[in-house]
Write a protein that holds these residues in place. Structure first.
Motif, PDB file in Angstrom:
ATOM      1  N   SER A  42      52.916 149.559 -33.724  1.00  0.00           N
ATOM      2  CA  SER A  42      52.268 148.962 -34.994  1.00  0.00           C
ATOM      3  C   SER A  42      52.994 148.028 -35.989  1.00  0.00           C
ATOM      4  O   SER A  42      54.404 148.195 -35.819  1.00  0.00           O
ATOM      5  CB  SER A  42      51.891 150.141 -35.737  1.00  0.00           C
ATOM      6  OG  SER A  42      50.861 151.058 -34.879  1.00  0.00           O
ATOM      7  N   ARG A  43      52.569 147.343 -36.845  1.00  0.00           N
ATOM      8  CA  ARG A  43      53.329 146.600 -37.859  1.00  0.00           C
ATOM      9  C   ARG A  43      53.023 147.272 -39.021  1.00  0.00           C
ATOM     10  O   ARG A  43      51.643 147.320 -39.481  1.00  0.00           O
ATOM     11  CB  ARG A  43      53.007 145.254 -37.608  1.00  0.00           C
ATOM     12  CG  ARG A  43      53.689 144.441 -38.716  1.00  0.00           C
ATOM     13  CD  ARG A  43      53.373 142.990 -38.655  1.00  0.00           C
ATOM     14  NE  ARG A  43      54.324 142.147 -39.725  1.00  0.00           N
ATOM     15  CZ  ARG A  43      53.854 141.720 -40.761  1.00  0.00           C
ATOM     16  NH1 ARG A  43      52.583 141.992 -41.141  1.00  0.00           N
ATOM     17  NH2 ARG A  43      54.635 140.895 -41.590  1.00  0.00           N
ATOM     18  N   TYR A  44      53.628 148.061 -39.891  1.00  0.00           N
ATOM     19  CA  TYR A  44      53.537 148.492 -41.108  1.00  0.00           C
ATOM     20  C   TYR A  44      53.951 147.465 -42.308  1.00  0.00           C
ATOM     21  O   TYR A  44      54.990 146.936 -41.631  1.00  0.00           O
ATOM     22  CB  TYR A  44      54.240 149.942 -41.586  1.00  0.00           C
ATOM     23  CG  TYR A  44      53.493 150.888 -40.587  1.00  0.00           C
ATOM     24  CD1 TYR A  44      52.408 151.736 -41.123  1.00  0.00           C
ATOM     25  CD2 TYR A  44      53.912 151.375 -39.379  1.00  0.00           C
ATOM     26  CE1 TYR A  44      51.973 152.874 -40.410  1.00  0.00           C
ATOM     27  CE2 TYR A  44      53.488 152.446 -38.628  1.00  0.00           C
ATOM     28  CZ  TYR A  44      52.621 153.299 -39.387  1.00  0.00           C
ATOM     29  OH  TYR A  44      51.924 154.256 -38.721  1.00  0.00           O
ATOM     30  N   VAL A  45      53.437 147.219 -43.296  1.00  0.00           N
ATOM     31  CA  VAL A  45      53.908 146.473 -44.230  1.00  0.00           C
ATOM     32  C   VAL A  45      54.351 147.382 -45.399  1.00  0.00           C
ATOM     33  O   VAL A  45      53.169 147.872 -46.082  1.00  0.00           O
ATOM     34  CB  VAL A  45      53.189 145.310 -44.670  1.00  0.00           C
ATOM     35  CG1 VAL A  45      53.903 144.420 -45.887  1.00  0.00           C
ATOM     36  CG2 VAL A  45      52.991 144.407 -43.459  1.00  0.00           C
ATOM     37  N   VAL A  46      55.522 147.772 -45.982  1.00  0.00           N
ATOM     38  CA  VAL A  46      55.853 148.243 -47.058  1.00  0.00           C
ATOM     39  C   VAL A  46      55.784 147.404 -48.354  1.00  0.00           C
ATOM     40  O   VAL A  46      56.462 146.541 -48.468  1.00  0.00           O
ATOM     41  CB  VAL A  46      57.220 149.016 -46.903  1.00  0.00           C
ATOM     42  CG1 VAL A  46      57.456 149.975 -47.982  1.00  0.00           C
ATOM     43  CG2 VAL A  46      57.318 149.977 -45.704  1.00  0.00           C
ATOM     44  N   VAL A  47      55.068 147.801 -49.343  1.00  0.00           N
ATOM     45  CA  VAL A  47      54.948 146.952 -50.613  1.00  0.00           C
ATOM     46  C   VAL A  47      55.448 147.740 -51.807  1.00  0.00           C
ATOM     47  O   VAL A  47      55.333 148.826 -51.941  1.00  0.00           O
ATOM     48  CB  VAL A  47      53.398 146.746 -50.758  1.00  0.00           C
ATOM     49  CG1 VAL A  47      52.994 145.753 -52.019  1.00  0.00           C
ATOM     50  CG2 VAL A  47      52.690 146.120 -49.440  1.00  0.00           C
ATOM     51  N   ASP A  48      55.867 146.785 -52.853  1.00  0.00           N
ATOM     52  CA  ASP A  48      56.288 147.348 -53.964  1.00  0.00           C
ATOM     53  C   ASP A  48      56.017 146.084 -55.042  1.00  0.00           C
ATOM     54  O   ASP A  48      56.010 145.047 -54.649  1.00  0.00           O
ATOM     55  CB  ASP A  48      57.738 147.765 -54.125  1.00  0.00           C
ATOM     56  CG  ASP A  48      58.018 148.456 -55.299  1.00  0.00           C
ATOM     57  OD1 ASP A  48      58.021 149.744 -55.462  1.00  0.00           O
ATOM     58  OD2 ASP A  48      58.658 147.706 -56.300  1.00  0.00           O
ATOM     59  N   VAL A  49      55.614 146.703 -56.076  1.00  0.00           N
ATOM     60  CA  VAL A  49      55.243 145.465 -57.357  1.00  0.00           C
ATOM     61  C   VAL A  49      55.928 145.868 -58.509  1.00  0.00           C
ATOM     62  O   VAL A  49      56.478 147.009 -58.719  1.00  0.00           O
ATOM     63  CB  VAL A  49      53.707 145.465 -57.562  1.00  0.00           C
ATOM     64  CG1 VAL A  49      52.753 145.423 -56.370  1.00  0.00           C
ATOM     65  CG2 VAL A  49      53.171 146.916 -58.313  1.00  0.00           C
ATOM     66  N   GLU A  50      56.390 144.671 -59.099  1.00  0.00           N
ATOM     67  CA  GLU A  50      56.793 144.614 -60.658  1.00  0.00           C
ATOM     68  C   GLU A  50      55.684 144.134 -61.413  1.00  0.00           C
ATOM     69  O   GLU A  50      54.839 143.297 -61.372  1.00  0.00           O
ATOM     70  CB  GLU A  50      58.040 144.119 -60.768  1.00  0.00           C
ATOM     71  CG  GLU A  50      59.133 144.295 -59.784  1.00  0.00           C
ATOM     72  CD  GLU A  50      59.626 145.888 -60.119  1.00  0.00           C
ATOM     73  OE1 GLU A  50      59.509 146.494 -61.264  1.00  0.00           O
ATOM     74  OE2 GLU A  50      60.242 146.591 -59.251  1.00  0.00           O
ATOM     75  N   ALA A  51      55.622 145.085 -62.707  1.00  0.00           N
ATOM     76  CA  ALA A  51      54.336 144.737 -63.507  1.00  0.00           C
ATOM     77  C   ALA A  51      54.667 144.632 -64.821  1.00  0.00           C
ATOM     78  O   ALA A  51      55.992 145.014 -65.240  1.00  0.00           O
ATOM     79  CB  ALA A  51      53.292 145.781 -63.544  1.00  0.00           C
TER      80      ALA A  51
END
Length: 236
Positions: A42-51
């Protein structure tokens, strides 16, 4: 209907340029990810944001960082980062947290372009975050505002999954930094979206290994672990 549901059901009318609309159509036509495949297929995409702050109903998405874990492997070249152009720069206190200055914010990418680039990168693959509600909400609000659409990605929250897999080591819900320290994972640049995503991706690898040993071998199994732990928490 709670406030989050009301928020996501207010889809504004957005008129995209033809080329942007075509890109969005191409993304929507992609097949859904197979959540029944092995972690290591599988391909997981780990995400993080700045706001601009922590208020999910009012603050603005400033940047997105993402790192892929494909077939269990992190390739540093397979990562994504974008700063969304801001009409109003966030305050000094906020800038001191994430380090994205006023000039960088005002010189960022057109928000619709930035979000389409993000969708091109993640495809329909399952998304992973630590305390995913914030990341998901900020991205979905921006999607509604600038693209007039919300996405239907599967999200996996390691803040629920990892404590279940390693409840013999740390019982209860703790911050990401506790788990990183426990497993010797270095976060090179805290509060940088890509650096935070990379550290979380390494934690995902740890979770994948532990889950596979106990027979939880697919993205769907992570979703079920999270649902079960949430249910137990509500029932306690």
């Amino acid at each position: 209907m709670n406030w989050l549901s009301r928020l996501f059901n207010r889809a504004p009318a957005v008129e995209l340029a033809p080329e942007l609309s075509a890109r969005l159509d191409r993304w929507q036509a992609l097949p859904a990810a197979d959540l029944g495949q092995s972690h290591y297929r599988s391909r997981y995409v780990v995400v993080d944001v700045e706001a601009s702050g922590l208020n999910m109903g009012k603050d603005r998405l400033i940047s997105i960082g993402a790192v892929a874990v494909t077939n269990g492997v992190i390739d540093p070249a397979d990562s994504f980062e974008v700063i969304l152009r801001q009409d109003v720069v966030s305050d000094t206190e906020n800038i001191l947290i994430h380090g994205i200055g006023g000039q960088a914010q005002q010189g960022g990418v057109d928000p619709a372009e930035a979000l389409l680039a993000y969708l091109d990168y993640v495809g329909k693959d399952p998304l992973v975050a630590y305390h995913a509600l914030f990341d998901k909400t900020m991205i979905e609000r921006a999607m509604l505002r600038y693209l007039g659409k919300k996405t239907d990605h599967a999200w996996i929250d390691l803040a629920w999954v990892v404590p279940e897999l390693y409840k013999d080591l740390l019982d209860g819900h703790v911050g990401l930094d506790h788990w990183l320290a426990l497993f010797g994972i270095e976060n090179i640049l805290r509060h940088n979206a890509v650096s935070d995503a990379l550290a979380t991706a390494m934690l995902l690898q740890v979770a994948m290994a532990k889950a596979s040993v106990r027979g939880s071998e697919t993205p769907q199994s992570f979703i079920e672990i999270e649902k079960a732990r949430r249910w137990l928490r509500r029932s306690a």
